[in-house]
Design a protein around this motif. Structure first.
Motif, mmCIF file in Angstrom:
data_model
loop_
_atom_site.group_PDB
_atom_site.id
_atom_site.type_symbol
_atom_site.label_atom_id
_atom_site.label_comp_id
_atom_site.label_asym_id
_atom_site.label_seq_id
_atom_site.Cartn_x
_atom_site.Cartn_y
_atom_site.Cartn_z
ATOM 1 N N ALA A 289 0.683 6.665 5.297
ATOM 2 C CA ALA A 289 0.054 5.375 5.019
ATOM 3 C C ALA A 289 0.959 4.229 5.443
ATOM 4 O O ALA A 289 0.498 3.225 6.017
ATOM 5 C CB ALA A 289 -0.285 5.271 3.537
ATOM 6 N N GLU A 290 2.260 4.386 5.187
ATOM 7 C CA GLU A 290 3.206 3.340 5.583
ATOM 8 C C GLU A 290 3.282 3.240 7.107
ATOM 9 O O GLU A 290 3.277 2.137 7.670
ATOM 10 C CB GLU A 290 4.587 3.663 5.013
ATOM 11 C CG GLU A 290 5.632 2.594 5.329
ATOM 12 C CD GLU A 290 6.985 2.933 4.728
ATOM 13 O OE1 GLU A 290 7.935 2.176 4.975
ATOM 14 O OE2 GLU A 290 7.077 3.956 4.012
ATOM 15 N N GLU A 291 3.344 4.401 7.784
ATOM 16 C CA GLU A 291 3.375 4.401 9.243
ATOM 17 C C GLU A 291 2.089 3.823 9.819
ATOM 18 O O GLU A 291 2.119 3.102 10.821
ATOM 19 C CB GLU A 291 3.597 5.827 9.758
ATOM 20 C CG GLU A 291 4.974 6.384 9.425
ATOM 21 C CD GLU A 291 5.113 7.834 9.850
ATOM 22 O OE1 GLU A 291 4.093 8.398 10.307
ATOM 23 O OE2 GLU A 291 6.212 8.393 9.728
ATOM 24 N N LEU A 292 0.953 4.137 9.178
ATOM 25 C CA LEU A 292 -0.323 3.592 9.636
ATOM 26 C C LEU A 292 -0.348 2.075 9.507
ATOM 27 O O LEU A 292 -0.846 1.368 10.382
ATOM 28 C CB LEU A 292 -1.469 4.222 8.848
ATOM 29 C CG LEU A 292 -2.884 3.770 9.228
ATOM 30 C CD1 LEU A 292 -3.171 4.113 10.682
ATOM 31 C CD2 LEU A 292 -3.914 4.427 8.316
ATOM 32 N N SER A 293 0.211 1.575 8.393
ATOM 33 C CA SER A 293 0.275 0.124 8.201
ATOM 34 C C SER A 293 1.123 -0.530 9.279
ATOM 35 O O SER A 293 0.769 -1.582 9.819
ATOM 36 C CB SER A 293 0.837 -0.180 6.811
ATOM 37 O OG SER A 293 0.968 -1.564 6.616
ATOM 38 N N ARG A 296 -0.808 -0.488 12.554
ATOM 39 C CA ARG A 296 -1.851 -1.522 12.563
ATOM 40 C C ARG A 296 -1.258 -2.898 12.811
ATOM 41 O O ARG A 296 -1.822 -3.700 13.567
ATOM 42 C CB ARG A 296 -2.594 -1.491 11.236
ATOM 43 C CG ARG A 296 -3.565 -0.313 11.092
ATOM 44 C CD ARG A 296 -4.280 -0.363 9.770
ATOM 45 N NE ARG A 296 -5.298 0.670 9.665
ATOM 46 C CZ ARG A 296 -6.029 0.903 8.577
ATOM 47 N NH1 ARG A 296 -5.832 0.144 7.495
ATOM 48 N NH2 ARG A 296 -6.929 1.864 8.572
ATOM 49 N N GLU A 297 -0.120 -3.161 12.176
ATOM 50 C CA GLU A 297 0.513 -4.462 12.372
ATOM 51 C C GLU A 297 0.972 -4.620 13.818
ATOM 52 O O GLU A 297 0.804 -5.685 14.428
ATOM 53 C CB GLU A 297 1.703 -4.593 11.422
ATOM 54 C CG GLU A 297 2.380 -5.953 11.494
ATOM 55 C CD GLU A 297 3.519 -6.071 10.495
ATOM 56 O OE1 GLU A 297 4.244 -7.076 10.560
ATOM 57 O OE2 GLU A 297 3.687 -5.143 9.663
ATOM 58 N N ARG A 298 1.534 -3.546 14.381
ATOM 59 C CA ARG A 298 1.970 -3.595 15.777
ATOM 60 C C ARG A 298 0.782 -3.798 16.703
ATOM 61 O O ARG A 298 0.841 -4.591 17.648
ATOM 62 C CB ARG A 298 2.709 -2.298 16.124
ATOM 63 C CG ARG A 298 3.281 -2.304 17.553
ATOM 64 C CD ARG A 298 3.961 -0.982 17.888
ATOM 65 N NE ARG A 298 5.061 -0.726 16.996
ATOM 66 C CZ ARG A 298 5.126 0.330 16.170
ATOM 67 N NH1 ARG A 298 4.133 1.202 16.139
ATOM 68 N NH2 ARG A 298 6.167 0.516 15.399
ATOM 69 N N LEU A 299 -0.320 -3.073 16.448
ATOM 70 C CA LEU A 299 -1.512 -3.213 17.270
ATOM 71 C C LEU A 299 -2.097 -4.617 17.162
ATOM 72 O O LEU A 299 -2.544 -5.197 18.157
ATOM 73 C CB LEU A 299 -2.554 -2.174 16.851
ATOM 74 C CG LEU A 299 -3.887 -2.192 17.602
ATOM 75 C CD1 LEU A 299 -3.663 -1.934 19.082
ATOM 76 C CD2 LEU A 299 -4.849 -1.169 17.017
#
Length: 646
Positions: A289-293, A296-299
C-alpha cells in the motif's frame, strides 16, 4: 534454515532410537512371541481406527485445501489416502472373523486388505519422495481421478470378498502367514526404506519444508520418520504367528506413530501455514500500500509535468483526468475540464463521428491505437476556448476497471508541423514544376540547335563538298593539288557525319518524323554499332503511339539509361521491354553488368538517376531500381495511361 536442519537431525536421532528399540524387541523374539494379548480385537480396532481417521484427514486437506484449483499431485495424494483409509477399514472389520463368514477365510481376506492398504501408502510416500513434475488439473479431471480410485477400490473389495480363492493365500489356519505374505512385507520394507533415504537426502540438500507442486506444503523430516516407522511396523507384521500375538499390537503402535508423522508432515503444516504467514502477509500488504501510494504520487507528478496533453474519459465521454498541458492547449482551466464532456474540446462537426470511433475502438478489444498520424486525418481536430481549431496527433488506449471501460488519449498540437509540411509540399510542387519547365525549355533548345545544325550548317557543309567535287574534276590540277583536295573532301565528310551525330543526340529527327518507336529503333542500332553491346528492343509501334512530350521524356529516359550502361555497368547485353494494357504503360531497361551499390544510388551527384526519376514523376509514374552487385541492374517504369495520353 538452521532451525529446519536441526529438526531433521532430531528426527534422525528419533528414528535411530526407535530402530534400536525395535532391535532389542526382535532379540527377545522368543520370549515376546509367547505373550498373548488379553483383548486383541479391541486393541487392533482402536489402533486401526485412529490410523484410518488420520489418513482420512490427510485426504480432506489434500482435496479441499485449494478449493476448485488443484494440482495433479494434490489430487493423487487425496485419492491415495482415501483409498488407503477405505481398505484399512475393510481390514479392521474383517480381522479375526466376521458374522456370516468362515474364520479361516476372514483372516485371509483381512490380510489381503492389509497388503493393499499398506501398498497404497508406501507407493504414495514414494511418489512424494521422487518429487515428480506437477501440473494444473481441472475440476472434471480431479473428480475423474477420484471416481477411478473409488471404483478400483470397490473392485478390489468385490474380488477379496467374493473370489478370495483366486488370490494368493496370505494366511493358513494353524500355520500362520504364507511365504507370499512374507515376500510382500519384505517388498514394502524395501520401498519404505528407499523412501526414507530419498526424504533424508532431500532434507539434507535443501530446506526440509517446501511446497509440493507450488501449492501443498510438506515437511520432509516427519515424512522421513514416517517411512522409517512404516518399515519397522512391516517387520513386526511379518513375524507374528497369530492374531493374539503381541507383535501385532507393537506393529500397530509403530503404524499409528507413522500416521501421526504423516499428519504432522502434511496436514498440520497446511493448517498452520496460513496463520504463520498471516503477519507476514499483513506486513507485505502494508508495504504494498505504501509503495502503491508512492507510485501514484510519482505518476501524478509525471502527468502534471508532461509536455504532451493527457486526457482520460469514461464510457459516457466525460473527462475524469486532464493534465495542465492538455488544458493549456485547449485554453481552459483543469478544473473547468474535469467532469466536462469530451465534446467541449472537439469541433461540432466531428463530435458524432469521434464518439462512434471511440466506441468501436473499445468494442474491438484492442488496448491501444495511433490516431491522427496523417495530416489528412482531419477528424482528429481540437477546438480551443476561443473557437480556433488545430490539428492533433494522438494515441488512444483503453482499459477496463471494475467492469467499466476507460479511454486515455495522449496528444500534441502539430499546428507548426502541419504548416511546415504544407510549405514543404508547396516548395516541392514548385520545384517539380520548375524541373518540368527546365526540361521542356532544354528540350526545345536542343530541338532548335539540332535544327540549326542540320538545316543550316549541315547544308553549308554539303554545298561546300559539292563544290569541292566539281573542283576535283578539273583536269588542270596537279597531283599534289588533287591529293590536297581529296583530303579536304574526307574532312568535310567526317564533319558532316559528326554534325549529324551531334544533331541526332540533341534531337533525333526520327522522333519528330517517325515517332517514338522509330526513334528507339535508331537509338538501339546506333548504340550497338557504336559501343559493341548487344541491345534488344521488344516493342511495337502501336504501344508507343504517344504525344510529343511523353515520347520525348521516354526517349530521354532510355537514352540516359544506355549512357549509364556504357559509363558504369561494364555490361555485354541490354534488354529494353515495353508492355501496355488498358490502364498502364510499363517498360524496363535491364543489363547484365556489375550492378549498382546502394551507396552509389544514394549519392547526391547521381544526376542521371535523379533526372530520370524527375521525368517519371512529372508523368505521375513510378520509378523502380532493382540492382544487386554482380547481378546487373534493372530499371522499371510504370506510367498510368490517363496521364500518358493527356
Amino acid at each position: 534454515m538452521a532451525q529446519d536442519y536441526s529438526r531433521l537431525v532430531i528426527v534422525r536421532w528419533t528414528a535411530g532410537l526407535l530402530a534400536i528399540l525395535s532391535l532389542l524387541l526382535w532379540l527377545n523374539h522368543a520370549a515376546l512371541s509367547a505373550m498373548q494379548m488379553p483383548a486383541p480385537l479391541p486393541v487392533h480396532t482402536v489402533l486401526e481406527t485412529v490410523t484410518i481417521v488420520i489418513f482420512t484427514s490427510v485426504f480432506i486437506v489434500c482435496w479441499n485445501a485449494f478449493g476448485g484449483s488443484r494440482k495433479k499431485s494434490s489430487v493423487i495424494l487425496a485419492v491415495a489416502f482415501l483409498c488407503t483409509a477405505i481398505l484399512g477399514f475393510m481390514h479392521a472389520i474383517s480381522f479375526q472373523g466376521m458374522p456370516g463368514f468362515p474364520d479361516a477365510e476372514d483372516m485371509h481376506k483381512s490380510l489381503l486388505f492389509w497388503l493393499l492398504s499398506r501398498s497404497f501408502i508406501a507407493t504414495t510416500l514414494l511418489g512424494l519422495a521422487m518429487a515428480p513434475q506437477d501440473s494444473e488439473v481441472s475440476p472434471l479431471q480431479a473428480y475423474f481421478v477420484l471416481t477411478a480410485g473409488l471404483l478400483a477400490t470397490a473392485g478390489w473389495m468385490v474380488m477379496v470378498f467374493m473370489f478370495p480363492h483366486l488370490l494368493p493365500l496370505t494366511y493358513i489356519e494353524g500355520e500362520g502367514q504364507t511365504s507370499f505374505k512374507m515376500a510382500c512385507e519384505l517388498g514394502l520394507i524395501a520401498i519404505n526404506l528407499f523412501t526414507a533415504y530419498r526424504f533424508n537426502k532431500q532434507g539434507a540438500a535443501s530446506s526440509p519444508t517446501n511446497e509440493l507442486g507450488g501449492r501443498l506444503q510438506i515437511e520432509r523430516a516427519p515424512l522421513f520418520l514416517a517411512a522409517i516407522l512404516l518399515a519397522i511396523s512391516e517387520v513386526y507384521f511379518a513375524i507374528y504367528v497369530n492374531g493374539n500375538d503381541v507383535f501385532v499390537a507393537v506393529g500397530h503402535v509403530f503404524q499409528l506413530l507413522a500416521a501421526i508423522a504423516i499428519y504432522r508432515g502434511m496436514v498440520a503444516v497446511n493448517i498452520h501455514t496460513p496463520y504463520a504467514t498471516l503477519a507476514e502477509t499483513s506486513q507485505n500488504l502494508a508495504r504494498s500500500a505504501e509503495e502503491l501510494s508512492i507510485e501514484r504520487e510519482r505518476l501524478s507528478r509525471m502527468i502534471d509535468t508532461a509536455i504532451d496533453g493527457i486526457i482520460t474519459i469514461d464510457e459516457t465521454q466525460s473527462i475524469i483526468l486532464v493534465n495542465p498541458a492538455a488544458a493549456a492547449m485547449f485554453g481552459h482551466d483543469v478544473q473547468y475540464l474535469m467532469g466536462a464532456s469530451l465534446n467541449t474540446v472537439l469541433p461540432e462537426r466531428h463530435r458524432q463521428v469521434h464518439g462512434r470511433h471511440v466506441k468501436e475502438f473499445g468494442e474491438t478489444g484492442a488496448t491501444r491505437r495511433k490516431m491522427g498520424s496523417n495530416f489528412e486525418d482531419f477528424y482528429v481536430t481540437g477546438v480551443k476556448a476561443n473557437g480556433e481549431e488545430f490539428p492533433i496527433e494522438a494515441s488512444i488506449s483503453s482499459q477496463i476497471e471494475n467492469g467499466r471501460r476507460f479511454y486515455t488519449v495522449i496528444f500534441r498540437d502539430i499546428t507548426e508541423r502541419k504548416v511546415a509540411k504544407e510549405k514543404m509540399a508547396l516548395y516541392h510542387d514548385e520545384l517539380t514544376q520548375l524541373s518540368a519547365t527546365l526540361q521542356s525549355i532544354r528540350e526545345e533548345e536542343r530541338k532548335h540547335i539540332a535544327r540549326e545544325l542540320h538545316d543550316d550548317l549541315g547544308q553549308l557543309l554539303a554545298a561546300l563538298r559539292m563544290d569541292l567535287s566539281l573542283l576535283q574534276r578539273d583536269s588542270i590540277l596537279t597531283g599534289k593539288t588533287q591529293q590536297t583536295i581529296n583530303s579536304m573532301d574526307q574532312l568535310l565528310l567526317t564533319s558532316i557525319t559528326t554534325l549529324r551525330r551531334i544533331a541526332t543526340d540533341l534531337r533525333p529527327r526520327a522522333l519528330d518524323e517517325g515517332g517514338l518507336y522509330f526513334a528507339l529503333q535508331t537509338l538501339q542500332k546506333d548504340f550497338s554499332i557504336r559501343h559493341g553491346i548487344a541491345c534488344d528492343l521488344e516493342a511495337n509501334e502501336e504501344q508507343l503511339a504517344l504525344d510529343d512530350a511523353r515520347s520525348t521524356a521516354i526517349f530521354r529516359i532510355v537514352q540516359e539509361s544506355l549512357t549509364n550502361v556504357v559509363r558504369h555497368a561494364a555490361a555485354t547485353e541490354v534488354q529494353i521491354v515495353f508492355e501496355r494494357n488498358a490502364t498502364m504503360l510499363s517498360f524496363s531497361i535491364a543489363d547484365n553488368g556489375k550492378g549498382i551499390e546502394a551507396e552509389e544510388m544514394r549519392k547526391s551527384r547521381s544526376f542521371g538517376l535523379v533526372g530520370m526519376r524527375e521525368r517519371v514523376k512529372a508523368m505521375h509514374g513510378e520509378f523502380l531500381v532493382d540492382s544487386q552487385p554482380g547481378e546487373g541492374t534493372r530499371l522499371k517504369i510504370n506510367l498510368p495511361l490517363r496521364y500518358v495520353n493527356n
